[in-house]
Each structure stands twice: as structure tokens, then as C-alpha cells.
Motif scaffolding. Sequence first.
Motif, PDB file in Angstrom:
ATOM      1  N   SER A  43       0.910  -0.987  -0.044  1.00 11.43           N
ATOM      2  CA  SER A  43       0.078  -0.092   0.048  1.00 11.43           C
ATOM      3  C   SER A  43       0.709   1.208  -0.054  1.00 11.43           C
ATOM      4  O   SER A  43       2.044   1.071   0.520  1.00 11.43           O
ATOM      5  CB  SER A  43      -0.969   0.036   1.231  1.00 11.43           C
ATOM      6  OG  SER A  43      -1.906  -0.947   1.140  1.00 11.43           O
ATOM      7  N   GLY A  44       0.309   2.377  -0.343  1.00 11.69           N
ATOM      8  CA  GLY A  44       1.060   3.619  -0.414  1.00 11.69           C
ATOM      9  C   GLY A  44       1.678   3.815   1.001  1.00 11.69           C
ATOM     10  O   GLY A  44       1.062   3.952   1.933  1.00 11.69           O
ATOM     11  N   GLN A  45       2.923   4.423   0.745  1.00 16.30           N
ATOM     12  CA  GLN A  45       3.637   4.872   2.021  1.00 16.30           C
ATOM     13  C   GLN A  45       4.256   6.284   1.891  1.00 16.30           C
ATOM     14  O   GLN A  45       4.453   6.902   0.577  1.00 16.30           O
ATOM     15  CB  GLN A  45       5.180   3.988   2.077  1.00 16.30           C
ATOM     16  CG  GLN A  45       4.903   2.646   2.160  1.00 16.30           C
ATOM     17  CD  GLN A  45       4.186   2.074   3.545  1.00 16.30           C
ATOM     18  OE1 GLN A  45       4.645   2.617   4.388  1.00 16.30           O
ATOM     19  NE2 GLN A  45       2.830   1.561   3.422  1.00 16.30           N
ATOM     20  N   LEU A  46       3.979   6.872   3.000  1.00 16.00           N
ATOM     21  CA  LEU A  46       4.389   8.046   3.194  1.00 16.00           C
ATOM     22  C   LEU A  46       5.733   8.600   3.446  1.00 16.00           C
ATOM     23  O   LEU A  46       6.342   7.577   3.905  1.00 16.00           O
ATOM     24  CB  LEU A  46       3.362   9.299   3.987  1.00 16.00           C
ATOM     25  CG  LEU A  46       1.993   8.928   3.830  1.00 16.00           C
ATOM     26  CD1 LEU A  46       0.984   9.571   4.936  1.00 16.00           C
ATOM     27  CD2 LEU A  46       1.602   9.712   2.410  1.00 16.00           C
ATOM     28  N   PRO A  47       6.253   9.813   3.164  1.00 14.42           N
ATOM     29  CA  PRO A  47       7.804   9.976   3.908  1.00 14.42           C
ATOM     30  C   PRO A  47       7.830  10.251   5.264  1.00 14.42           C
ATOM     31  O   PRO A  47       8.279  11.166   5.821  1.00 14.42           O
ATOM     32  CB  PRO A  47       7.966  11.197   2.970  1.00 14.42           C
ATOM     33  CG  PRO A  47       6.826  12.006   2.851  1.00 14.42           C
ATOM     34  CD  PRO A  47       5.822  10.976   2.486  1.00 14.42           C
TER      35      PRO A  47
END
Length: 163
Positions: A43-47
Motif C-alpha cells: 500500500s501507499g507509503q508516506l515519507p
Amino acid sequence: MSGLASWSASERLAELGIVLPVAAAPVANYVATVRTGSLLVVSGQLPLIEGRLAANGKLGGGITVEAGAAAARQCMINVLAQVQAALGRGCGLGSVKRVVRLGGFIACTPDFIQHATVMNGASDLAVAVFGEAGRHARSTIGVPSLPLDAPVEVEALFEIESW
């Protein structure tokens, strides 16, 4: 091959001075990874670094291209942490046969056009860690906003060895 791949990915991370963080837990109604057959979807990962955004805001509106690329790189580090968590410390990154695809979402102003340069922060790290097996297909799109006012989000698809 698994042992060699694990050693190579681990060695490359060490050479780059990267220690994978603990994988972030999902914050809504989804799971961080899904394995189906020989594919692992992340799934999408943030910084995020230690639970805080490395940067926030929009590209073209206060966030530089360099800061955006660094944020994309941090997203990729977090993607790798999810892979490690999903596959376990024993085999983890050594089970990765190929980075199949990366998807990048760039929060930006309507006139921003350097999406690809920003996303190279993630792509370059994939190649640095996995070599030729890190070369991947990719989509990069601009969006008006991302969760927590993050400038970048990266999702991934990996081919992994059978267990």
C-alpha cells in the motif's frame, strides 16, 4: 539464490547507510501488504521518519524538486520496511525477485511538471538496492492533496520467490 539476494539487498542498504524502520501500521480500513501467488502489493507509503512527515506541502508551492525527490526516497525506504515486515526477517528482501511496478502520487500545484524527477527518488533507490531486478514499470501522477499534507506517496508491486 535467496541467500545471495538477501545478502545483496542487505549489503546495499548498509552501503547506502539505510536502516529500515519498523513498518508503519495502517491508519484506516486497509492492510499494508497483500500477497497473492508470487506477487506482493505494498500500500501507499508516506515519507514518514519516526512517525513524522519528512516534509509537508506541495511541489511547486513551497516544496522544492530536491526535497520532493528526498521525500520519494523516504517513501521507498518505508515500502522496503513493509516488504521486510511482510516476508519476515529470515528471508525478507532476499525473497524479492523483481520490483515490478512503482506508483507515485505527487501533491502539487496545477502548473508543476517535474513529477518524474521527484519520483526518481524512489526509483533510483529501488535500482540501488536490487540492481537490474530493481528496474520497474512506473506511473507518476500529480494530485491536489495527500494524507497528512504529504508531498509524495509511493506504492509498489514486487515479484517474490515462492515459499
